[in-house]
Motif scaffolding. Structure first.
Motif, mmCIF file in Angstrom:
data_model
loop_
_atom_site.group_PDB
_atom_site.id
_atom_site.type_symbol
_atom_site.label_atom_id
_atom_site.label_comp_id
_atom_site.label_asym_id
_atom_site.label_seq_id
_atom_site.Cartn_x
_atom_site.Cartn_y
_atom_site.Cartn_z
ATOM 1 N N VAL A 122 0.837 -1.202 0.000
ATOM 2 C CA VAL A 122 0.000 0.000 0.000
ATOM 3 C C VAL A 122 0.874 1.255 0.000
ATOM 4 O O VAL A 122 0.610 2.220 -0.734
ATOM 5 N N VAL A 123 1.946 1.259 0.808
ATOM 6 C CA VAL A 123 2.852 2.410 0.865
ATOM 7 C C VAL A 123 3.474 2.658 -0.506
ATOM 8 O O VAL A 123 3.493 3.800 -1.006
ATOM 9 N N GLN A 124 3.963 1.598 -1.138
ATOM 10 C CA GLN A 124 4.603 1.742 -2.449
ATOM 11 C C GLN A 124 3.618 2.236 -3.501
ATOM 12 O O GLN A 124 3.961 3.063 -4.354
ATOM 13 N N LEU A 125 2.388 1.756 -3.416
ATOM 14 C CA LEU A 125 1.367 2.168 -4.383
ATOM 15 C C LEU A 125 1.084 3.659 -4.276
ATOM 16 O O LEU A 125 1.033 4.383 -5.284
ATOM 17 N N PHE A 126 0.919 4.151 -3.046
ATOM 18 C CA PHE A 126 0.642 5.583 -2.867
ATOM 19 C C PHE A 126 1.888 6.430 -3.148
ATOM 20 O O PHE A 126 1.779 7.545 -3.675
ATOM 21 N N ASP A 127 3.066 5.930 -2.813
ATOM 22 C CA ASP A 127 4.301 6.663 -3.132
ATOM 23 C C ASP A 127 4.415 6.883 -4.641
ATOM 24 O O ASP A 127 4.709 7.998 -5.105
ATOM 25 N N HIS A 128 4.186 5.827 -5.389
ATOM 26 C CA HIS A 128 4.258 5.927 -6.853
ATOM 27 C C HIS A 128 3.186 6.882 -7.377
ATOM 28 O O HIS A 128 3.465 7.721 -8.259
ATOM 29 N N ALA A 129 1.986 6.762 -6.834
ATOM 30 C CA ALA A 129 0.892 7.620 -7.290
ATOM 31 C C ALA A 129 1.193 9.090 -7.013
ATOM 32 O O ALA A 129 0.936 9.957 -7.854
ATOM 33 N N GLN A 156 4.185 10.468 -6.644
ATOM 34 C CA GLN A 156 5.319 10.903 -7.478
ATOM 35 C C GLN A 156 4.872 11.228 -8.898
ATOM 36 O O GLN A 156 5.417 12.123 -9.547
ATOM 37 N N THR A 157 3.871 10.520 -9.387
ATOM 38 C CA THR A 157 3.375 10.745 -10.755
ATOM 39 C C THR A 157 2.136 11.625 -10.764
ATOM 40 O O THR A 157 1.503 11.773 -11.819
ATOM 41 N N GLN A 158 1.811 12.190 -9.589
ATOM 42 C CA GLN A 158 0.618 13.030 -9.440
ATOM 43 C C GLN A 158 -0.641 12.300 -9.918
ATOM 44 O O GLN A 158 -1.540 12.900 -10.509
ATOM 45 N N PHE A 159 -0.676 10.996 -9.653
ATOM 46 C CA PHE A 159 -1.827 10.141 -9.931
ATOM 47 C C PHE A 159 -2.201 10.110 -11.413
ATOM 48 O O PHE A 159 -3.335 9.803 -11.775
ATOM 49 N N GLN A 160 -1.238 10.395 -12.291
ATOM 50 C CA GLN A 160 -1.524 10.354 -13.725
ATOM 51 C C GLN A 160 -1.884 8.933 -14.164
ATOM 52 O O GLN A 160 -1.137 7.991 -13.947
#
Length: 383
Positions: free
Chosen positions: A208-215, A217-221
């Protein structure tokens, strides 16, 4: 005898088993009413309860029979030390459910509190921990359970959940209660959950942490999500909170073990204060509701209410952490009486003051005390 404002409470507490031998009973268990009145009026220990009873004996005789007068403080403590906490807590639950009906979507916050002052001789700290269910909108304690001294909240929370009416409710619990069995218990009760997620869940938490970190960083694009923001100013600081929810749970490690898991949530808190570097913190959650950031935000913020409202009121309005009652089960049982008093005081709205001031007013004005007690007879409106 005039119609009693205590009738509803006496009715629902009448099933208590009396711990005394029948031939030694001089005072009825209805004398529990004296304890409730005394606590409502500012009494914090057994000596004060007995002093209240003696000073108000004539007034109390309007409502309850006192053929042998008012018990001594030793008698009050002896009886409450031997009453079974589970029975008293069940009576409390029955009474609460009789006077209050949950509305669909109501938030129930579950949290624990240690009775810090109840330290037995020879011990370094209190072993008494209570888990309470709190209806956030109505500021109402729905029920409580004592945590076994050889256990923890993980075992007490399911016991409490199983006796609550959860249908249509949204249950929030901190990370201690983030357990698959607890999630399943809530779903079986036809409720939904918002469970704080921390490192004790291993791979799922890391996922879950990695998923939100990635999101982030990419501004949820290209990532389906929902968001909601709040800004709070106070005490010289500004706090921005951003709430995100995502419904992509199928590929999370271990997600299949969580009953009806439908979305995950993240709260990012950014706090700024003049002259100090800002702080950034993220917290993560498992949700059985569809992705809805505003509903998620309401649940998280309302959960904090059990600390800011119930626990704060018990400590400040009732001095709970200062109280030393620890003989037998007296601390747990007196805690239930304080919960009854807290419910009644918070639902009485004509006096525009805090709980501590309401207790003083009730001690000074018998008519106001009756007004507080009338809440038990009239019922509490649902949210």
């Amino acid at each position: 005898m005039t119609s009693s404002p205590f009738a509803s409470i006496i009715e629902h507490f009448s099933d208590l088993d009396d711990p005394r031998a029948a031939h030694r009973i001089e005072y009825s268990l209805e004398d529990i009413i004296i304890t409730l009145c005394a606590v409502l009026c500012g009494a914090d220990n057994w000596v004060e309860v007995a002093n209240y009873g003696r000073s108000k004996a004539q007034w109390l005789k309007q409502w309850i029979a006192l053929p042998n007068g008012v018990p001594s403080h030793d008698t009050f403590e002896w009886v409450f030390a031997r009453l079974k906490p589970q029975q008293l807590q069940q009576c409390f639950l029955n009474w609460t459910q009789a006077i209050y009906q949950l509305s669909a979507g109501e938030l129930i916050a579950i949290d624990g509190k240690t009775l810090r002052g109840a330290i037995a001789p020879g011990e370094q700290c209190s072993l008494i921990h209570m888990v309470s269910a709190w209806a956030s909108h109505n500021r109402l304690v729905l029920g409580q359970r004592t945590v076994d001294e050889k256990s923890n909240e993980i075992t007490a929370i399911p016991e409490l959940l199983k006796v609550l009416e959860l249908e249509g409710a949204l249950v929030s619990i901190d990370a201690m209660g983030c357990q698959t069995a607890i999630a399943e218990t809530i779903i079986e009760g036809q409720g939904d959950y918002v469970l704080a997620l921390k490192g004790n869940q291993g791979d799922l938490y890391n996922d879950v942490v990695q998923l939100f970190d990635h999101a982030c960083q990419t501004q949820f694009q290209g990532i389906e999500h929902d968001s909601y923001q709040t800004v709070e100013k106070g005490h010289g600081r500004i706090e921005h909170r951003t709430y995100w929810t995502m419904g992509q749970t199928d590929y999370l490690l271990g997600a299949e073990r969580w009953a009806q898991l439908k979305s995950i949530g993240c709260v990012e808190s950014c706090r700024r204060q003049p002259g100090h570097p800002g702080t950034l913190q993220r917290r993560y959650y498992l949700l059985s509701i569809e992705s809805d950031a505003q509903r998620f935000a309401d649940a998280v913020r309302s959960h904090w209410g059990i600390e800011n409202q119930l626990h704060w009121i018990l400590d400040v309005g009732f001095r709970e952490d200062k109280l030393r009652a620890c003989q037998g089960c007296s601390a747990q049982n007196l805690s239930v009486i304080r919960h009854i008093a807290a419910n009644l005081l918070q639902q009485e709205s004509t006096a525009k003051c805090g709980v501590k001031a309401k207790r003083l007013k009730a001690g000074w004005d018998d008519n106001y005390l009756v007004k507080i007690l009338s809440v038990a007879a009239k019922g509490i409106p649902s949210s």
